[in-house]
Design an enzyme around this catalytic site. Structure first.
Site, short mmCIF file in Angstrom:
data_model
loop_
_atom_site.label_atom_id
_atom_site.label_comp_id
_atom_site.label_asym_id
_atom_site.label_seq_id
_atom_site.Cartn_x
_atom_site.Cartn_y
_atom_site.Cartn_z
N CYS A 1 9.29 -2.71 -10.31
CA CYS A 1 10.57 -2.44 -9.63
C CYS A 1 11.62 -3.40 -10.19
O CYS A 1 12.30 -4.08 -9.44
CB CYS A 1 10.45 -2.53 -8.13
SG CYS A 1 9.78 -4.09 -7.55
N GLY B 1 0.75 -1.25 0.00
CA GLY B 1 0.00 0.00 0.00
C GLY B 1 0.78 1.30 0.00
O GLY B 1 0.20 2.36 0.30
C1 LIG Z 1 5.09 -4.96 -6.47
S1 LIG Z 1 3.93 -5.56 -5.37
C2 LIG Z 1 2.92 -4.16 -5.13
C3 LIG Z 1 3.48 -3.06 -4.27
C4 LIG Z 1 2.43 -1.99 -3.96
N1 LIG Z 1 1.88 -1.42 -5.15
C5 LIG Z 1 3.00 -0.85 -3.12
O1 LIG Z 1 3.31 0.20 -3.63
O2 LIG Z 1 3.12 -1.04 -1.90
C6 LIG Z 1 2.96 -6.55 -6.43
C7 LIG Z 1 1.62 -7.03 -5.86
O3 LIG Z 1 0.91 -7.66 -6.92
C8 LIG Z 1 0.02 -8.60 -6.35
N2 LIG Z 1 -0.44 -9.47 -7.45
C9 LIG Z 1 0.28 -10.38 -8.13
N3 LIG Z 1 -0.47 -10.96 -9.08
C10 LIG Z 1 -1.70 -10.39 -9.01
C11 LIG Z 1 -2.93 -10.59 -9.72
N4 LIG Z 1 -3.03 -11.49 -10.70
N5 LIG Z 1 -4.00 -9.86 -9.36
C12 LIG Z 1 -3.91 -8.95 -8.35
N6 LIG Z 1 -2.78 -8.73 -7.64
C13 LIG Z 1 -1.69 -9.44 -7.97
C14 LIG Z 1 0.89 -9.26 -5.28
O4 LIG Z 1 0.09 -9.87 -4.29
C15 LIG Z 1 1.70 -8.06 -4.75
O5 LIG Z 1 1.10 -7.54 -3.57
#
Ligand SMILES: C[S@@+](CC[C@H](N)C(=O)[O-])C[C@H]1O[C@@H](n2cnc3c(N)ncnc32)[C@H](O)[C@@H]1O
Length: 458
Positions: free
Chosen positions: A385, A273
């Site tokens: 990232c 988040g």
């Molecule tokens: C890079 S992290 C996100 C970091 C967040 N945006 C932040 O700024 O704190 C990627 C996220 O994508 C989610 N994710 C992966 N595949 C997904 C999908 N098919 N649908 C929804 N969320 C997904 C993962 O659970 C993870 O929390």
């Protein structure tokens, strides 16, 4: 020098229980276990270090021993290639398979001897004790003792002429960075990974004031950078939700949506988040969606601490359909995370080229899916990232090609990213590297590797 296993080691001084009770022994044992779990079982380090669901031996350690484990494992991973090269110089032949934790025990000891302020004598003696307690490693106890003592005596000769930056990066990653960024930049990226990242905070308001109060400096687009490390929870402003931890580079993509006050914004792949908080603090009505309920719970906890209201949805974006289109969409897609190696030194040792390929396909599917979720004229920001172009520049270019006539690129300009012109590519993308300066003036080196592209729905 002792190079051969001694199959009849002398009886130990003290019982096994006494040795296990030795100060610092449990931390070394857990560190060797964790190192093996990360490198050989490909388990992410963060998961192993979780104080609730992580490694059972780690969870029961006292706070100071946990900190020591984190430091040892982080150091051993950051210098993994160098340590392996040192071992190669010390050993006649590679350590055979099925010798228990012997290799991990050696890596843990060498990390302490070469890169930490631990007396050699303590590192060697705890490593020898550990080998003695592990049934399969026991025959190599003498070898551990001999090899480490020799390293203690001949450190300079044994480490002379090694090239840490190159050794500590797996070849496939180094090759990919050379191809994309050129030899010099690839080396600078590898070098940046040798040091830990600073602690960057995003503040709800008044970054200059928070920089003063927390004895930091402002970088990027108003992130507060602290160089002193310590418990985040103990810092002023944490309890009353005035800021959250977020790298200066990670704070840039959400800015590319511009003025969001009163807009309906979808934050896709939102947990834990960091970007949700930015958007909500800027006045957007945020719908935060993530596939992981557990991670979404963390997001909700973070928003509660920050006093920010957002709507959360646990859903797989590949199946989800919104009721109505949004004014703007931020897609922080799952990626190889090779831009975060300074914070996650396990990434180079758990990720493979195959992971990048798999993730690239998911990113492509998600991008194509969310195009229709934004109103005509609305913005989509895609970010990862990652340092890999297949997850960044090439992904964005292919998306534009596939969606010709439906979306157009809206170039990023330096003013939107704190005047940091070196972060904007000729194609109008945002490209941050770990070796980049995070401030327009001064020497604030380092930020996470990030890519972001901005599109408009036509
Ligand atoms: C890079 S992290 C996100 C970091 C967040 N945006 C932040 O700024 O704190 C990627 C996220 O994508 C989610 N994710 C992966 N595949 C997904 C999908 N098919 N649908 C929804 N969320 C997904 C993962 O659970 C993870 O929390």
């Amino acid at each position: 020098m002792t190079k051969r296993p001694n199959n009849n080691p002398k009886p130990e001084a003290g019982t096994a229980a006494e040795r296990f009770d030795k100060p610092g022994f449990a931390a070394r044992k857990v560190a060797a276990d964790l190192l093996g779990n990360v490198v050989f079982k490909k388990r992410p380090l963060d998961g192993e270090l979780d104080t609730v669901s992580g490694h059972s031996g780690f969870r029961v350690l006292a706070a100071n021993d946990r900190a020591l484990v984190r430091a040892i494992v982080g150091t051993a991973l950051r210098h993994r290639g160098e340590i392996a090269a040192v071992l190669e110089r010390l050993l006649d032949r590679p350590i055979p398979e099925k010798t228990g934790r012997i290799l991990d025990i050696l890596h843990v000891a060498i990390a302490q001897m070469l890169f930490m302020e631990v007396p050699d004598r303590a590192a060697v003696s705890l490593a020898v004790d550990h080998a003695g307690l592990d049934r399969r490693a026991r025959p190599y106890k003498g070898l551990v003792n001999g090899v480490l003592r020799r390293l203690g005596r001949e450190k300079e000769e044994i480490t002379g002429g090694l090239e840490p930056d190159l050794l500590n990066t797996p070849d496939w990653l180094l090759e990919s960075w050379r191809e994309t960024f050129g030899e010099d930049t690839a080396r600078m990226i590898a070098k940046a990974h040798q040091s830990e990242a600073a602690l960057d905070l995003s503040v709800k308001a008044d970054p200059e004031d928070w920089a003063r109060r927390l004895d930091g400096e402002t970088v990027g687009t108003g992130s507060v950078r602290l160089t002193k490390k310590g418990a985040v929870e103990a810092l002023e402003g944490f309890e009353d939700g005035q800021w959250w931890v977020q790298d200066a580079a990670a704070a840039l993509p959400a800015r590319l949506l511009g003025e969001v006050t009163g807009l309906e914004v979808a934050d896709l792949c939102a947990a834990p988040g960091g970007k949700t908080a930015q958007l909500a603090a800027a006045g957007a009505n945020v719908t935060a969606i993530d596939i992981s309920s557990a991670r979404l719970k963390r997001l909700e906890g973070n928003m509660a601490r920050l006093g920010l209201n957002v709507r959360t949805v646990a859903a797989d974006l590949r199946k989800f359909e919104p009721d109505a289109p949004f004014d703007a969409v931020l897609l922080d897609a799952p990626c190889s995370a090779t831009g975060t190696i300074r914070r996650h030194p396990d990434v180079p040792w758990i990720k493979q080229p195959y992971d990048v390929e798999k993730l690239t396909e998911i990113q492509r599917d998600l991008l194509d899916r969310v195009v229709g979720w934004v109103k005509p004229g609305g913005l989509i920001v895609y970010c990862t990232c990652s340092l890999e172009t297949s997850e960044g520049e090439a992904q964005a270019a292919a998306f534009l090609e596939r969606q010709k006539g439906r979306v157009t690129r809206v170039d990023v300009v330096p003013d939107e990213v704190g005047g940091l012109a070196h972060l904007v590519t000729n194609d109008g993308y945002l490209r941050c590297l770990p070796c980049h300066n995070a401030a327009a003036t001064g020497e604030s080196k380092g930020m996470d590797g990030f890519f972001a592209a901005r599109f408009k729905r036509l």
